[in-house]
Each structure stands twice: as C-alpha cells, then as structure tokens.
Motif scaffolding. Sequence first.
Motif, PDB file in Angstrom:
ATOM      1  N   ARG A 150      12.679  35.149  17.196  1.00 15.80           N
ATOM      2  CA  ARG A 150      11.747  34.059  17.634  1.00 15.80           C
ATOM      3  C   ARG A 150      10.369  34.524  17.815  1.00 15.80           C
ATOM      4  NH1 ARG A 150      14.425  31.109  15.324  1.00 15.80           N
ATOM      5  NH2 ARG A 150      16.268  29.880  16.412  1.00 15.80           N
ATOM      6  N   ALA A 151      10.234  36.001  18.456  1.00 20.92           N
ATOM      7  CA  ALA A 151       9.119  36.468  18.529  1.00 20.92           C
ATOM      8  C   ALA A 151       8.168  36.875  17.310  1.00 20.92           C
ATOM      9  CB  ALA A 151       9.097  37.981  19.257  1.00 20.92           C
ATOM     10  N   ALA A 152       9.067  37.048  16.423  1.00 22.21           N
ATOM     11  CA  ALA A 152       8.318  37.228  15.023  1.00 22.21           C
ATOM     12  C   ALA A 152       7.894  35.972  14.401  1.00 22.21           C
ATOM     13  CB  ALA A 152       9.624  37.909  14.107  1.00 22.21           C
ATOM     14  N   GLU A 153       8.422  35.027  14.661  1.00 19.56           N
ATOM     15  CA  GLU A 153       8.251  33.712  14.117  1.00 19.56           C
ATOM     16  C   GLU A 153       6.865  33.081  14.787  1.00 19.56           C
ATOM     17  OE1 GLU A 153      11.740  31.406  14.989  1.00 19.56           O
ATOM     18  OE2 GLU A 153      12.462  31.898  12.854  1.00 19.56           O
ATOM     19  N   ALA A 154       7.025  33.423  16.198  1.00 19.55           N
ATOM     20  CA  ALA A 154       5.720  33.114  16.773  1.00 19.55           C
ATOM     21  C   ALA A 154       4.536  33.966  16.210  1.00 19.55           C
ATOM     22  CB  ALA A 154       5.971  33.519  18.447  1.00 19.55           C
ATOM     23  N   VAL A 155       4.753  35.156  15.935  1.00 20.17           N
ATOM     24  CA  VAL A 155       3.539  35.661  15.452  1.00 20.17           C
ATOM     25  C   VAL A 155       3.149  35.335  14.141  1.00 20.17           C
ATOM     26  CG1 VAL A 155       2.648  38.079  14.340  1.00 20.17           C
ATOM     27  CG2 VAL A 155       4.176  38.073  16.643  1.00 20.17           C
ATOM     28  N   THR A 156       3.862  34.819  13.321  1.00 18.88           N
ATOM     29  CA  THR A 156       3.778  34.159  12.130  1.00 18.88           C
ATOM     30  C   THR A 156       3.129  33.176  12.132  1.00 18.88           C
ATOM     31  OG1 THR A 156       5.781  35.224  11.011  1.00 18.88           O
ATOM     32  CG2 THR A 156       4.854  33.308   9.701  1.00 18.88           C
ATOM     33  N   ARG A 157       3.500  32.343  13.230  1.00 15.54           N
ATOM     34  CA  ARG A 157       2.699  30.859  13.143  1.00 15.54           C
ATOM     35  C   ARG A 157       1.327  30.942  13.690  1.00 15.54           C
ATOM     36  NH1 ARG A 157       7.949  29.405  15.374  1.00 15.54           N
ATOM     37  NH2 ARG A 157       7.200  29.820  17.571  1.00 15.54           N
ATOM     38  N   THR A 158       0.999  32.246  14.743  1.00  8.71           N
ATOM     39  CA  THR A 158      -0.484  32.108  15.037  1.00  8.71           C
ATOM     40  C   THR A 158      -1.238  33.071  14.038  1.00  8.71           C
ATOM     41  OG1 THR A 158       0.330  34.197  16.259  1.00  8.71           O
ATOM     42  CG2 THR A 158       0.501  32.354  17.617  1.00  8.71           C
ATOM     43  N   ALA A 159      -0.526  33.439  13.140  1.00 10.27           N
ATOM     44  CA  ALA A 159      -1.412  34.034  11.891  1.00 10.27           C
ATOM     45  C   ALA A 159      -2.116  32.956  11.075  1.00 10.27           C
ATOM     46  CB  ALA A 159      -0.499  35.048  11.067  1.00 10.27           C
ATOM     47  N   VAL A 160      -3.261  33.342  10.439  1.00 13.88           N
ATOM     48  CA  VAL A 160      -4.081  32.339   9.521  1.00 13.88           C
ATOM     49  C   VAL A 160      -3.136  31.952   8.488  1.00 13.88           C
ATOM     50  CG1 VAL A 160      -6.055  32.222   8.230  1.00 13.88           C
ATOM     51  CG2 VAL A 160      -6.198  33.582  10.304  1.00 13.88           C
TER      52      VAL A 160
ATOM     53  N   ALA B  82      24.099  26.518  18.637  1.00 18.35           N
ATOM     54  CA  ALA B  82      22.778  27.097  18.658  1.00 18.35           C
ATOM     55  C   ALA B  82      22.081  26.792  19.892  1.00 18.35           C
ATOM     56  CB  ALA B  82      21.964  26.064  17.519  1.00 18.35           C
ATOM     57  N   LEU B  83      22.348  25.796  20.634  1.00 19.63           N
ATOM     58  CA  LEU B  83      21.661  25.671  22.134  1.00 19.63           C
ATOM     59  C   LEU B  83      21.987  26.718  22.791  1.00 19.63           C
ATOM     60  CD1 LEU B  83      20.092  24.000  24.128  1.00 19.63           C
ATOM     61  CD2 LEU B  83      22.223  22.915  24.628  1.00 19.63           C
ATOM     62  N   ILE B  84      23.173  27.208  22.921  1.00 17.21           N
ATOM     63  CA  ILE B  84      23.769  28.417  23.583  1.00 17.21           C
ATOM     64  C   ILE B  84      22.794  29.726  23.540  1.00 17.21           C
ATOM     65  CG2 ILE B  84      25.397  30.059  24.404  1.00 17.21           C
ATOM     66  CD1 ILE B  84      25.603  26.972  25.408  1.00 17.21           C
ATOM     67  N   ALA B  85      22.599  29.892  22.089  1.00 16.47           N
ATOM     68  CA  ALA B  85      21.989  31.097  21.273  1.00 16.47           C
ATOM     69  C   ALA B  85      20.634  30.825  21.840  1.00 16.47           C
ATOM     70  CB  ALA B  85      22.241  31.099  20.052  1.00 16.47           C
ATOM     71  N   GLU B  86      19.861  29.732  21.538  1.00 13.88           N
ATOM     72  CA  GLU B  86      18.466  29.497  21.972  1.00 13.88           C
ATOM     73  C   GLU B  86      18.363  29.866  23.474  1.00 13.88           C
ATOM     74  OE1 GLU B  86      15.907  29.438  20.253  1.00 13.88           O
ATOM     75  OE2 GLU B  86      16.826  28.899  18.219  1.00 13.88           O
ATOM     76  N   SER B  87      19.114  29.538  24.352  1.00 17.96           N
ATOM     77  CA  SER B  87      19.228  29.834  25.793  1.00 17.96           C
ATOM     78  C   SER B  87      19.188  31.264  26.029  1.00 17.96           C
ATOM     79  CB  SER B  87      20.342  28.889  26.537  1.00 17.96           C
ATOM     80  OG  SER B  87      20.237  27.414  26.405  1.00 17.96           O
ATOM     81  N   CYS B  88      20.161  31.856  25.652  1.00 14.60           N
ATOM     82  CA  CYS B  88      20.263  33.450  25.658  1.00 14.60           C
ATOM     83  C   CYS B  88      18.892  33.820  25.452  1.00 14.60           C
ATOM     84  CB  CYS B  88      21.576  33.651  24.948  1.00 14.60           C
ATOM     85  SG  CYS B  88      23.014  33.303  25.473  1.00 14.60           S
ATOM     86  N   ALA B  89      18.162  33.565  24.304  1.00 13.96           N
ATOM     87  CA  ALA B  89      17.204  34.218  23.905  1.00 13.96           C
ATOM     88  C   ALA B  89      16.047  34.072  24.621  1.00 13.96           C
ATOM     89  CB  ALA B  89      16.750  33.692  22.317  1.00 13.96           C
TER      90      ALA B  89
ATOM     91  N   GLU C 224      20.942  37.869  28.783  1.00  9.58           N
ATOM     92  CA  GLU C 224      19.915  38.729  27.965  1.00  9.58           C
ATOM     93  C   GLU C 224      20.475  39.582  26.968  1.00  9.58           C
ATOM     94  OE1 GLU C 224      16.400  39.557  30.950  1.00  9.58           O
ATOM     95  OE2 GLU C 224      18.138  40.211  31.911  1.00  9.58           O
ATOM     96  N   ALA C 225      21.511  40.294  27.007  1.00  9.66           N
ATOM     97  CA  ALA C 225      21.794  41.217  26.111  1.00  9.66           C
ATOM     98  C   ALA C 225      22.616  40.438  24.901  1.00  9.66           C
ATOM     99  CB  ALA C 225      23.022  41.965  26.317  1.00  9.66           C
ATOM    100  N   GLU C 226      23.133  39.148  25.095  1.00  7.84           N
ATOM    101  CA  GLU C 226      23.626  38.377  24.022  1.00  7.84           C
ATOM    102  C   GLU C 226      22.604  37.727  23.217  1.00  7.84           C
ATOM    103  OE1 GLU C 226      26.262  36.473  21.621  1.00  7.84           O
ATOM    104  OE2 GLU C 226      26.609  38.153  23.030  1.00  7.84           O
ATOM    105  N   GLY C 227      21.382  37.328  23.920  1.00  8.90           N
ATOM    106  CA  GLY C 227      20.020  36.793  23.379  1.00  8.90           C
ATOM    107  C   GLY C 227      18.941  37.669  22.729  1.00  8.90           C
ATOM    108  N   LEU C 228      19.174  39.067  22.572  1.00  5.30           N
ATOM    109  CA  LEU C 228      18.119  39.852  22.236  1.00  5.30           C
ATOM    110  C   LEU C 228      17.883  39.749  20.922  1.00  5.30           C
ATOM    111  CD1 LEU C 228      16.212  42.067  22.809  1.00  5.30           C
ATOM    112  CD2 LEU C 228      18.074  43.817  22.510  1.00  5.30           C
ATOM    113  N   PRO C 229      19.005  39.663  20.004  1.00  5.26           N
ATOM    114  CA  PRO C 229      18.490  39.671  18.480  1.00  5.26           C
ATOM    115  C   PRO C 229      17.729  38.495  18.185  1.00  5.26           C
ATOM    116  CG  PRO C 229      20.922  40.392  18.743  1.00  5.26           C
ATOM    117  CD  PRO C 229      20.327  39.983  19.956  1.00  5.26           C
ATOM    118  N   LEU C 230      18.275  37.268  18.742  1.00  8.32           N
ATOM    119  CA  LEU C 230      17.622  36.118  18.397  1.00  8.32           C
ATOM    120  C   LEU C 230      15.940  35.832  19.009  1.00  8.32           C
ATOM    121  CD1 LEU C 230      17.494  33.377  16.828  1.00  8.32           C
ATOM    122  CD2 LEU C 230      18.539  32.338  19.036  1.00  8.32           C
TER     123      LEU C 230
END
Length: 273
Positions: free
Chosen positions: A185-195, A21-28, A175-181
């Motif tokens: 994470r970008a979608a989660e960030a949008v969700t967290r900033t939403a009301v 999981a750490l490696i995946a987060e690093s790639c992302a 970067e290629a390895e981390g693109l899906p995750l």
Amino acid sequence: MFDIDWMGLLTREVLRERGAALIAESCAWAVGLSDQPHHERRAGRLVPTGLTVGERAAHGRPLAGEEDGRLELGDARPGTFQDALNMVDAAGRVQAERFDDEVLVPFVRDTCLEAAARARETRRGDWAELADDLGEDPRDLLDVVRAGGWEAPLRIDAEHLVLAALGGVPLIEVEAEGLPLSLVRAAEAVTRTAVVPEPVPVPDDSLAGALFLARAALDDSGCTVPVRADEADLLLAALGDSGLEPEEVSAVLPHLPVEEATITRIEATLAQR
C-alpha cells in the motif's frame, strides 16, 4: 418505503466474500501503531505517558484511557487491537475514528459498488426498477449506492467482522500480519502521488471519441490511478456505462493509465462474455 431488502442482502453477501481482504487491510492499517508515542486524557487534558504504544502494551497496561474511546470498545484486554482502536492519538482523536475513515468507509463503498455491478448484470430488471424507485440513473452505480443507503448498516457489519477476527489479538501480532500488505500500500501511495505520464497518443483518429468517453468514465469511476487489477471490474463497468462497445474498450485500454494486469483481467472478462 422502497423494497430494497434484496440489495441489502446482496451487499452483505459480497462483504462476506471479501471478508479476508477486509481483515488484511485492517492488519495493514495497524502497522506502525506500536511505534507511536502513547497519549491519554487526564482530567480533560491530553498528555503523553512517556512510553510508546508498544512499550505500554508490553507492560500489560491498557492503551485506552478511562476518559477516552467508545463505550462499545471499552471491554478490551490490554494491548489488543480492540484496545488500540479505543486509544487516542497525539491530536486527541480516537483511533477507531481514523480506522473508520481510512479502512471501513472506502472498503464498504467498494463492496457496495461491487454488489451494484453484480446486481446490474444478474438482475437487470430488479436493478432498473430499484434505480427508478430511488430516482437515479441505473448506469450510475455510485449515485444509486449513495441513494440506497446501504453503506451505513454495512459499515456496522464490517466493523463487527473485524472485531470478531482481530479484536482480541495482541496489537503486535496484528501488525506483523499486516506488514507485507502495508508495504504494498505504501508503494501504491507513492505511485499515485507521482506525476502521471501523458497517455500515449492515439494513432487512429477514429478512436479519439472513444478515448474521450473512456477518460471521462475513468475520472468518474472512483478508481485509483493507475488502475489496479482488483478494480478491473469497476473500470469495466464504468466504460460500459459510458456507451463503449467491447471492441472499443479493448482498443482504448492501452491508452489509459491502467496496470498491465488490469488490461489482462478486463480482456479475459470480455472474452468470457
């Protein structure tokens, strides 16, 4: 001096379990670095080189300037992830410092909390004694972790793990390895900033007290909102610490800002117990 080596060993064990999981987060985290303008320091001044990071790497030129970076990261092949960590951004900040703040620090904190939750469940006596030695409430995992000082050495272990796996890999491949995750994470960030919508009203007045405790526990837990499935154990531990019984936990979960998958995972854990 407190005898807390067993807990230090446990944090490292949990880190090894979470290594993938750490490696995946690093790639992302690395996604997008190639598109940034490249800067380096010359005679103490930060200047753009006229190329993007990716273009410079493609030409086989080092990303980190001679005046930049950390000494321990300096021996890197041009264009690799380790080389990218050692370069500066447009503000003159070394990317490794951003990586520490945005990936290693939160990941290590969560790892220590997971280890603490495991210790409290599997080594109740040792955990209570450890918390007492540290002068903290054994129910407050975060305070015990902070007082124990396991995060700093574990962060070094985490950095070594990442560099061993990704240090010599070309940045573009990381970067290629981390693109899906990274998209997740970008979608989660949008969700967290939403009301956050107002919780569903509690139909049963008898749950009001339990829901009050549950909301306070959620606020103190450090979980993201809405709570993801991978934080289900952390939320469950926080709800238990607040004094809620298993049946109360099941009753209040639908009224908290948590994902359906999180509820399913908590219910499965409660059923096993």
